[in-house]
Design a protein around this motif. Structure first.
Motif, PDB file in Angstrom:
ATOM      1  N   VAL A   1      -4.984  -4.240   6.107  1.00  0.00           N
ATOM      2  CA  VAL A   1      -3.527  -4.580   7.049  1.00  0.00           C
ATOM      3  C   VAL A   1      -3.320  -5.273   6.239  1.00  0.00           C
ATOM      4  CG1 VAL A   1      -3.255  -6.764   8.645  1.00  0.00           C
ATOM      5  CG2 VAL A   1      -5.014  -5.526   9.247  1.00  0.00           C
ATOM      6  N   ILE A   2      -1.801  -5.117   6.119  1.00  0.00           N
ATOM      7  CA  ILE A   2      -1.068  -4.942   5.369  1.00  0.00           C
ATOM      8  C   ILE A   2       0.538  -5.077   5.491  1.00  0.00           C
ATOM      9  CG2 ILE A   2      -2.381  -3.301   3.782  1.00  0.00           C
ATOM     10  CD1 ILE A   2       0.037  -1.043   4.086  1.00  0.00           C
ATOM     11  N   THR A   3       1.200  -5.966   4.791  1.00  0.00           N
ATOM     12  CA  THR A   3       2.572  -5.870   5.144  1.00  0.00           C
ATOM     13  C   THR A   3       3.255  -5.512   4.030  1.00  0.00           C
ATOM     14  OG1 THR A   3       3.280  -7.829   3.380  1.00  0.00           O
ATOM     15  CG2 THR A   3       2.116  -8.473   6.092  1.00  0.00           C
ATOM     16  N   TYR A   4       4.486  -4.778   4.389  1.00  0.00           N
ATOM     17  CA  TYR A   4       5.235  -4.249   3.321  1.00  0.00           C
ATOM     18  C   TYR A   4       7.214  -4.121   3.629  1.00  0.00           C
ATOM     19  CZ  TYR A   4       5.427   0.265   6.068  1.00  0.00           C
ATOM     20  OH  TYR A   4       5.438   0.689   6.867  1.00  0.00           O
TER      21      TYR A   4
ATOM     22  N   GLU B   1       3.710  -8.619  12.561  1.00  0.00           N
ATOM     23  CA  GLU B   1       3.246  -6.894  13.590  1.00  0.00           C
ATOM     24  C   GLU B   1       2.685  -6.941  12.271  1.00  0.00           C
ATOM     25  OE1 GLU B   1       5.320  -5.118  16.416  1.00  0.00           O
ATOM     26  OE2 GLU B   1       7.260  -6.593  16.393  1.00  0.00           O
ATOM     27  N   PRO B   2       1.900  -6.570  11.339  1.00  0.00           N
ATOM     28  CA  PRO B   2       1.474  -6.130  10.044  1.00  0.00           C
ATOM     29  C   PRO B   2       1.198  -4.623  10.593  1.00  0.00           C
ATOM     30  CG  PRO B   2       0.383  -7.480  10.804  1.00  0.00           C
ATOM     31  CD  PRO B   2       0.478  -8.369  11.521  1.00  0.00           C
TER      32      PRO B   2
ATOM     33  N   GLY C   1      -5.472 -10.315  -0.392  1.00  0.00           N
ATOM     34  CA  GLY C   1      -4.543 -10.806  -1.175  1.00  0.00           C
ATOM     35  C   GLY C   1      -3.487 -10.231  -2.091  1.00  0.00           C
ATOM     36  N   HIS C   2      -4.815  -8.489  -2.637  1.00  0.00           N
ATOM     37  CA  HIS C   2      -3.402  -7.869  -2.964  1.00  0.00           C
ATOM     38  C   HIS C   2      -2.121  -7.842  -3.437  1.00  0.00           C
ATOM     39  CE1 HIS C   2      -2.680  -4.747  -6.439  1.00  0.00           C
ATOM     40  NE2 HIS C   2      -2.312  -4.350  -5.792  1.00  0.00           N
TER      41      HIS C   2
ATOM     42  N   GLU D   1       6.738  -2.000  -1.372  1.00  0.00           N
ATOM     43  CA  GLU D   1       6.739  -3.314  -2.333  1.00  0.00           C
ATOM     44  C   GLU D   1       5.335  -4.231  -0.844  1.00  0.00           C
ATOM     45  OE1 GLU D   1       9.168  -5.970  -4.229  1.00  0.00           O
ATOM     46  OE2 GLU D   1       9.624  -4.417  -4.938  1.00  0.00           O
ATOM     47  N   GLY D   2       5.106  -5.105  -1.159  1.00  0.00           N
ATOM     48  CA  GLY D   2       3.476  -5.343  -0.142  1.00  0.00           C
ATOM     49  C   GLY D   2       2.303  -6.048  -0.885  1.00  0.00           C
ATOM     50  N   GLU D   3       2.297  -6.920   0.601  1.00  0.00           N
ATOM     51  CA  GLU D   3       0.504  -7.408   0.787  1.00  0.00           C
ATOM     52  C   GLU D   3      -0.549  -7.441   0.859  1.00  0.00           C
ATOM     53  OE1 GLU D   3      -0.932 -12.391   0.561  1.00  0.00           O
ATOM     54  OE2 GLU D   3       0.776 -11.226   0.944  1.00  0.00           O
ATOM     55  N   VAL D   4      -1.317  -7.142   0.502  1.00  0.00           N
ATOM     56  CA  VAL D   4      -2.892  -6.588   1.937  1.00  0.00           C
ATOM     57  C   VAL D   4      -3.799  -7.550   2.275  1.00  0.00           C
ATOM     58  CG1 VAL D   4      -5.175  -5.814   1.769  1.00  0.00           C
ATOM     59  CG2 VAL D   4      -3.774  -4.628   0.504  1.00  0.00           C
ATOM     60  N   ILE D   5      -3.260  -7.932   3.725  1.00  0.00           N
ATOM     61  CA  ILE D   5      -3.477  -9.523   4.510  1.00  0.00           C
ATOM     62  C   ILE D   5      -4.636  -9.214   5.263  1.00  0.00           C
ATOM     63  CG2 ILE D   5      -1.263  -9.907   4.301  1.00  0.00           C
ATOM     64  CD1 ILE D   5      -0.849  -9.418   7.378  1.00  0.00           C
TER      65      ILE D   5
END
Length: 162
Positions: free
Chosen positions: A10-13, A32-33, A57-58, A142-146
């Motif tokens: 699950v990520i955001t970017y 809405e990831p 968190g990465h 650019e994003g994050e692994v949530i």
């Protein structure tokens, strides 16, 4: 837990054109990831390679050249189709359907489903572009692994297609 095959990621970017300063193409936030089953070709291979082995968190930032993403634009993917192809049960397609900017599901060679963007409507034909909307564009993510979790049996049996 680390990103690896058969895990749901699950990520955001933020997706921009070419670089972090490039034109914004898409924003996927925590409301809405984006989630996908890792290792099942649900995203670009190079996208997966960039995330493999990381933890929750990465934060990531990487680019994908057009040729490694959705390819270069192909002139032969822009085709002229007779309007009669769009007739339904003998009825001519509505003007509402055949408008510049509409994306229509079509069937290509070997019954392959594909989406076509209407770029021109003529008296007796429609010009459609079957290039991927991101073809020819260098991408920057650019994003994050949530979150990372185990896939369910349903997700595994359907290759993560929900």
């Amino acid at each position: 837990m680390k990103v690896e095959k058969d895990k749901v990621i699950v990520i955001t970017y933020y997706l921009s054109e070419g670089s972090p300063e490039g034109e914004m193409i898409q924003v996927v936030d925590k409301d809405e990831p984006f989630e996908f089953l890792f290792g099942h070709e649900n995203v670009l291979p190079i996208f997966e390679k960039e995330l493999e082995g990381v933890s929750k968190g990465h934060q990531f930032s990487f680019g994908i050249k057009a040729e490694d993403g959705y390819g270069e634009r192909q002139d032969n993917a822009v085709v002229t189709i007779p309007k009669s192809v769009f007739n339904i049960e003998g009825e001519a397609a509505s003007e509402e359907l055949l408008q510049v900017g509409n994306v229509l599901p079509m069937v290509g060679p070997e019954e392959m489903p594909m989406d076509g963007l209407i770029i021109e409507v003529k008296d007796d034909s429609v010009v459609m572009d079957f290039n991927h909307p991101l073809a020819g564009i260098d991408l920057h993510f650019e994003g994050e692994v949530i979150d990372i979790r185990e896939a369910t049996e349903d997700e595994l049996s359907n290759d993560g297609i929900y």
